[in-house]
Scaffold this active site. Structure first.
Site, mmCIF file in Angstrom:
data_model
loop_
_atom_site.group_PDB
_atom_site.id
_atom_site.type_symbol
_atom_site.label_atom_id
_atom_site.label_comp_id
_atom_site.label_asym_id
_atom_site.label_seq_id
_atom_site.Cartn_x
_atom_site.Cartn_y
_atom_site.Cartn_z
ATOM 1 N N GLY A 180 -16.413 2.354 3.236
ATOM 2 C CA GLY A 180 -15.205 3.181 3.141
ATOM 3 C C GLY A 180 -14.296 2.820 1.985
ATOM 4 O O GLY A 180 -13.106 3.132 2.005
ATOM 5 N N HIS A 227 -10.028 -5.222 -3.530
ATOM 6 C CA HIS A 227 -8.709 -5.424 -2.920
ATOM 7 C C HIS A 227 -8.891 -5.871 -1.485
ATOM 8 O O HIS A 227 -9.763 -5.365 -0.767
ATOM 9 C CB HIS A 227 -7.853 -4.162 -2.973
ATOM 10 C CG HIS A 227 -8.545 -2.916 -2.507
ATOM 11 N ND1 HIS A 227 -9.485 -2.259 -3.276
ATOM 12 C CD2 HIS A 227 -8.450 -2.208 -1.347
ATOM 13 C CE1 HIS A 227 -9.929 -1.202 -2.620
ATOM 14 N NE2 HIS A 227 -9.325 -1.158 -1.433
ATOM 15 N N HIS A 244 -6.933 -5.866 2.016
ATOM 16 C CA HIS A 244 -5.803 -5.318 2.761
ATOM 17 C C HIS A 244 -5.230 -6.444 3.620
ATOM 18 O O HIS A 244 -5.993 -7.224 4.212
ATOM 19 C CB HIS A 244 -6.263 -4.211 3.708
ATOM 20 C CG HIS A 244 -6.855 -3.012 3.039
ATOM 21 N ND1 HIS A 244 -6.175 -1.833 2.876
ATOM 22 C CD2 HIS A 244 -8.083 -2.810 2.489
ATOM 23 C CE1 HIS A 244 -6.953 -0.944 2.259
ATOM 24 N NE2 HIS A 244 -8.120 -1.520 2.023
ATOM 25 N N ASN A 299 -13.012 -3.447 2.059
ATOM 26 C CA ASN A 299 -14.075 -2.452 2.187
ATOM 27 C C ASN A 299 -14.972 -2.527 0.961
ATOM 28 O O ASN A 299 -14.495 -2.720 -0.159
ATOM 29 C CB ASN A 299 -13.470 -1.050 2.299
ATOM 30 C CG ASN A 299 -12.645 -0.891 3.557
ATOM 31 O OD1 ASN A 299 -13.044 -1.331 4.630
ATOM 32 N ND2 ASN A 299 -11.474 -0.285 3.445
ATOM 33 N N HIS A 318 -11.832 -1.163 -7.310
ATOM 34 C CA HIS A 318 -11.353 -2.450 -7.833
ATOM 35 C C HIS A 318 -11.115 -3.303 -6.593
ATOM 36 O O HIS A 318 -10.372 -2.875 -5.692
ATOM 37 C CB HIS A 318 -10.050 -2.264 -8.637
ATOM 38 C CG HIS A 318 -9.500 -3.541 -9.203
ATOM 39 N ND1 HIS A 318 -9.437 -3.787 -10.572
ATOM 40 C CD2 HIS A 318 -9.002 -4.652 -8.604
ATOM 41 C CE1 HIS A 318 -8.915 -4.998 -10.773
ATOM 42 N NE2 HIS A 318 -8.642 -5.535 -9.589
ATOM 43 N N ASP A 340 0.849 -1.196 0.000
ATOM 44 C CA ASP A 340 0.000 0.000 0.000
ATOM 45 C C ASP A 340 0.888 1.250 0.000
ATOM 46 O O ASP A 340 1.899 1.306 0.700
ATOM 47 C CB ASP A 340 -0.919 -0.003 1.235
ATOM 48 C CG ASP A 340 -2.069 0.968 1.105
ATOM 49 O OD1 ASP A 340 -3.217 0.513 0.963
ATOM 50 O OD2 ASP A 340 -1.812 2.201 1.134
#
Ligand code: AMP
Length: 118
Positions: free
Chosen positions: A97, A104, A106, A91, A102, A33
């Site tokens: 949020g 993803h 985390h 999310n 696209h 990130d």
């Protein structure tokens, strides 16, 4: 919501924007990130055009779904996080949020992650 081909992760997948790659296979890309929220903060994304987890679960192939899930575990091993623990989350939409449209996941690791929701 239809897929926006100009979202930032689509540009990364097309090689138009660089990323710090952690892992890649036929259907998945994982990279650090750009604005890490924990010591280790990696994003795992499908290469297919899916807006979010709901879109993915409704429209991806079984192979894509399995490979994305397995990639999360594989990346946790690459990051040295598998035995110490880590957190993964995705999310979805406005209330969730989600900023980048696209899908993803985390992965947060490398330290105690803390409260689940703040
Ligand atoms: P979300 O709010 O779940 O959509 O998360 C989007 C994430 O993408 C945030 O953690 C951002 O820091 C991250 N991000 C945005 N642009 C980039 C980029 N070019 N490379 C890596 N991560 C990015």
């Amino acid at each position: 919501m239809s897929y926006d081909k100009n979202n930032i992760f689509a540009k990364i997948l097309r090689g138009e924007i660089p990323c710090k790659k952690v892992y890649e296979n036929e259907n998945v890309l994982a990279f650090h990130d750009i604005n890490p929220q924990k010591k280790v903060h990696v994003l795992v994304i499908p290469k297919g055009e899916y807006v979010d987890l709901d879109d993915f679960n409704n429209n991806a192939t079984d192979k894509e779904i399995v490979e994305l899930n397995k990639a999360i575990t594989h990346v946790s091993i690459l990051l040295g996080a598998k035995n110490k623990g880590y957190r993964t989350l995705t999310n979805i939409g406005g209330d969730g949020g989600q900023e980048v449209p696209h899908l993803h996941f985390h992965i947060f690791a490398g330290e105690k992650i803390g409260k689940m929701v703040t």
